[in-house]
Write a protein that holds these residues in place. Structure first.
Motif, PDB file in Angstrom:
ATOM      1  N   TYR A 139       5.890 -14.659 -10.211  1.00 16.11           N
ATOM      2  CA  TYR A 139       5.200 -13.502 -10.337  1.00 16.11           C
ATOM      3  C   TYR A 139       4.715 -12.828  -8.927  1.00 16.11           C
ATOM      4  O   TYR A 139       4.543 -13.788  -8.242  1.00 16.11           O
ATOM      5  CB  TYR A 139       3.797 -13.894 -11.087  1.00 16.11           C
ATOM      6  CG  TYR A 139       4.295 -14.115 -12.579  1.00 16.11           C
ATOM      7  CD1 TYR A 139       4.408 -13.216 -13.612  1.00 16.11           C
ATOM      8  CD2 TYR A 139       4.297 -15.567 -12.982  1.00 16.11           C
ATOM      9  CE1 TYR A 139       4.747 -13.583 -14.850  1.00 16.11           C
ATOM     10  CE2 TYR A 139       4.690 -15.888 -14.180  1.00 16.11           C
ATOM     11  CZ  TYR A 139       5.007 -14.943 -15.106  1.00 16.11           C
ATOM     12  OH  TYR A 139       5.180 -15.573 -16.339  1.00 16.11           O
ATOM     13  N   HIS A 140       4.619 -11.561  -8.933  1.00 14.94           N
ATOM     14  CA  HIS A 140       4.168 -10.920  -7.602  1.00 14.94           C
ATOM     15  C   HIS A 140       3.005 -10.411  -7.803  1.00 14.94           C
ATOM     16  O   HIS A 140       3.000  -9.639  -8.780  1.00 14.94           O
ATOM     17  CB  HIS A 140       5.235 -10.091  -6.945  1.00 14.94           C
ATOM     18  CG  HIS A 140       6.684 -10.810  -6.819  1.00 14.94           C
ATOM     19  ND1 HIS A 140       6.817 -11.476  -5.324  1.00 14.94           N
ATOM     20  CD2 HIS A 140       7.610 -11.099  -7.379  1.00 14.94           C
ATOM     21  CE1 HIS A 140       8.174 -11.952  -5.498  1.00 14.94           C
ATOM     22  NE2 HIS A 140       8.493 -11.628  -6.782  1.00 14.94           N
ATOM     23  N   PHE A 141       2.031 -10.278  -6.956  1.00 12.33           N
ATOM     24  CA  PHE A 141       0.976  -9.402  -6.852  1.00 12.33           C
ATOM     25  C   PHE A 141       1.162  -8.356  -5.414  1.00 12.33           C
ATOM     26  O   PHE A 141       1.190  -9.118  -4.477  1.00 12.33           O
ATOM     27  CB  PHE A 141      -0.320 -10.246  -6.667  1.00 12.33           C
ATOM     28  CG  PHE A 141      -0.756 -10.767  -8.157  1.00 12.33           C
ATOM     29  CD1 PHE A 141      -1.541 -10.127  -9.123  1.00 12.33           C
ATOM     30  CD2 PHE A 141      -0.306 -12.126  -8.120  1.00 12.33           C
ATOM     31  CE1 PHE A 141      -1.839 -10.639 -10.227  1.00 12.33           C
ATOM     32  CE2 PHE A 141      -0.674 -12.751  -9.265  1.00 12.33           C
ATOM     33  CZ  PHE A 141      -1.444 -12.090 -10.351  1.00 12.33           C
ATOM     34  N   LEU A 142       1.195  -7.291  -5.592  1.00 10.27           N
ATOM     35  CA  LEU A 142       1.818  -6.472  -4.474  1.00 10.27           C
ATOM     36  C   LEU A 142       0.677  -5.465  -4.182  1.00 10.27           C
ATOM     37  O   LEU A 142       0.205  -4.845  -4.956  1.00 10.27           O
ATOM     38  CB  LEU A 142       3.115  -5.710  -4.880  1.00 10.27           C
ATOM     39  CG  LEU A 142       4.431  -6.445  -5.327  1.00 10.27           C
ATOM     40  CD1 LEU A 142       5.555  -5.661  -5.599  1.00 10.27           C
ATOM     41  CD2 LEU A 142       5.006  -7.567  -4.189  1.00 10.27           C
ATOM     42  N   LEU A 143       0.221  -5.541  -3.068  1.00  6.42           N
ATOM     43  CA  LEU A 143      -0.535  -4.330  -2.449  1.00  6.42           C
ATOM     44  C   LEU A 143       0.012  -3.258  -1.948  1.00  6.42           C
ATOM     45  O   LEU A 143       0.790  -3.264  -0.994  1.00  6.42           O
ATOM     46  CB  LEU A 143      -1.678  -4.850  -1.458  1.00  6.42           C
ATOM     47  CG  LEU A 143      -2.798  -4.118  -0.919  1.00  6.42           C
ATOM     48  CD1 LEU A 143      -3.654  -3.494  -2.289  1.00  6.42           C
ATOM     49  CD2 LEU A 143      -3.776  -4.798  -0.141  1.00  6.42           C
ATOM     50  N   MET A 144      -0.075  -2.186  -2.631  1.00  5.53           N
ATOM     51  CA  MET A 144       0.903  -0.889  -2.279  1.00  5.53           C
ATOM     52  C   MET A 144       0.229   0.098  -1.648  1.00  5.53           C
ATOM     53  O   MET A 144      -0.996   0.415  -2.000  1.00  5.53           O
ATOM     54  CB  MET A 144       1.611  -0.294  -3.450  1.00  5.53           C
ATOM     55  CG  MET A 144       2.364  -1.475  -4.181  1.00  5.53           C
ATOM     56  SD  MET A 144       3.744  -2.091  -3.506  1.00  5.53           S
ATOM     57  CE  MET A 144       4.880  -0.320  -3.613  1.00  5.53           C
ATOM     58  N   ARG A 145       0.711   0.543  -0.507  1.00  5.35           N
ATOM     59  CA  ARG A 145      -0.024   1.711  -0.110  1.00  5.35           C
ATOM     60  C   ARG A 145       1.262   2.839  -0.057  1.00  5.35           C
ATOM     61  O   ARG A 145       2.211   2.825   0.621  1.00  5.35           O
ATOM     62  CB  ARG A 145      -0.441   1.790   1.359  1.00  5.35           C
ATOM     63  CG  ARG A 145      -0.991   2.970   2.044  1.00  5.35           C
ATOM     64  CD  ARG A 145      -1.780   2.583   3.214  1.00  5.35           C
ATOM     65  NE  ARG A 145      -2.871   2.019   2.882  1.00  5.35           N
ATOM     66  CZ  ARG A 145      -3.679   1.528   3.803  1.00  5.35           C
ATOM     67  NH1 ARG A 145      -3.489   1.488   5.300  1.00  5.35           N
ATOM     68  NH2 ARG A 145      -4.751   0.878   3.612  1.00  5.35           N
ATOM     69  N   GLY A 146       1.063   3.882  -1.258  1.00  2.00           N
ATOM     70  CA  GLY A 146       2.118   4.743  -1.461  1.00  2.00           C
ATOM     71  C   GLY A 146       3.393   3.677  -1.844  1.00  2.00           C
ATOM     72  O   GLY A 146       3.095   2.819  -2.973  1.00  2.00           O
ATOM     73  N   ALA A 147       4.416   3.882  -1.247  1.00  2.00           N
ATOM     74  CA  ALA A 147       5.880   3.208  -1.849  1.00  2.00           C
ATOM     75  C   ALA A 147       5.872   1.821  -0.671  1.00  2.00           C
ATOM     76  O   ALA A 147       6.886   1.137  -0.714  1.00  2.00           O
ATOM     77  CB  ALA A 147       6.853   3.900  -1.653  1.00  2.00           C
ATOM     78  N   THR A 148       4.884   1.636  -0.037  1.00  2.00           N
ATOM     79  CA  THR A 148       4.959   0.626   1.088  1.00  2.00           C
ATOM     80  C   THR A 148       4.240  -0.634   0.649  1.00  2.00           C
ATOM     81  O   THR A 148       3.003  -0.446   0.438  1.00  2.00           O
ATOM     82  CB  THR A 148       4.293   1.116   2.363  1.00  2.00           C
ATOM     83  OG1 THR A 148       5.190   2.301   2.766  1.00  2.00           O
ATOM     84  CG2 THR A 148       4.415  -0.112   3.561  1.00  2.00           C
ATOM     85  N   ILE A 149       4.767  -1.899   0.526  1.00  2.83           N
ATOM     86  CA  ILE A 149       4.068  -3.005   0.371  1.00  2.83           C
ATOM     87  C   ILE A 149       3.509  -3.544   1.571  1.00  2.83           C
ATOM     88  O   ILE A 149       4.121  -3.723   2.472  1.00  2.83           O
ATOM     89  CB  ILE A 149       5.016  -4.138  -0.221  1.00  2.83           C
ATOM     90  CG1 ILE A 149       5.661  -3.690  -1.348  1.00  2.83           C
ATOM     91  CG2 ILE A 149       4.446  -5.358  -0.449  1.00  2.83           C
ATOM     92  CD1 ILE A 149       6.977  -4.659  -1.808  1.00  2.83           C
ATOM     93  N   ILE A 150       2.015  -3.482   1.450  1.00  5.77           N
ATOM     94  CA  ILE A 150       1.167  -3.771   2.429  1.00  5.77           C
ATOM     95  C   ILE A 150       0.762  -5.240   2.325  1.00  5.77           C
ATOM     96  O   ILE A 150       0.120  -5.754   3.327  1.00  5.77           O
ATOM     97  CB  ILE A 150       0.113  -2.975   2.766  1.00  5.77           C
ATOM     98  CG1 ILE A 150      -0.639  -2.700   1.801  1.00  5.77           C
ATOM     99  CG2 ILE A 150       0.791  -1.586   3.501  1.00  5.77           C
ATOM    100  CD1 ILE A 150      -1.932  -1.844   2.022  1.00  5.77           C
TER     101      ILE A 150
END
Length: 179
Positions: A45-56
């Motif tokens: 499982y992934h928890f992705l912090l997104m800024r727009g379409a960019t994973i930050i």
């Protein structure tokens, strides 16, 4: 920031575009990519912090059942925790980890979280409720049993801290690769 959002998805739900973005984020965030040649357990499982379409930012989870102290425990192995370097120090990683921890607790499956880190990150994770366990932690790598030399941290999720005493006392065998 209002433009940031957190996505939670299974590894099978990663699109090619998201995987390429995650690979870019990892290359920019993690030095050396870990121990050369080490076999790693897959992130489930992934928890992705997104800024727009960019994973930050990213927190990965690998799940495994492990026997410790004669009892079977459901373990959420926490892997590849990071925020891109230029955005560190603004609480983004703390926000992402808190979201992951809350989601894992709400799911009610995992007894504890287990995380391998570096000495210089102990204070950060300690402020978030993670505690160092004595170890050593044994894992499998290409048919050999190895001991982890980096600090290993535990976070109670479903289990109480008192019930986790056997985790603090002695060696732990993960019965598989490290995450």
């Amino acid at each position: 920031m209002s433009e940031d959002r957190i996505m939670h998805l299974g590894a099978a739900d990663m699109t090619l575009a998201l995987q390429a973005e995650l690979d870019r984020m990892f290359a920019a965030t993690f030095r050396g990519g870990g121990q050369p040649g080490r076999v790693w357990a897959p992130v489930m499982y992934h928890f992705l912090l997104m800024r727009g379409a960019t994973i930050i930012g990213h927190v990965g989870v690998h799940r495994r059942d492990v026997v410790v102290g004669g009892r079977l425990w459901a373990v959420a192995g926490i892997a590849k925790v990071g925020v891109v370097a230029e955005l560190r120090g603004h609480g983004l990683g703390t926000r992402l980890l808190a979201f992951a921890d809350d989601t894992l607790r709400a799911g009610g499956r995992d007894d504890l979280g287990l995380l391998v880190t570096s000495e210089n990150r102990l204070g950060y994770y300690g402020r978030l409720g993670w505690e160092r366990i004595g170890g050593p932690i044994y894992y499998e790598d290409r048919g050999e049993t190895r001991a982890e030399t980096f600090p290993v941290l535990l976070l109670p999720l479903r289990a109480s801290k008192a019930s986790l005493a056997s985790w603090y006392d002695g060696p732990i065998a993960l019965a598989g690769p490290l995450w």
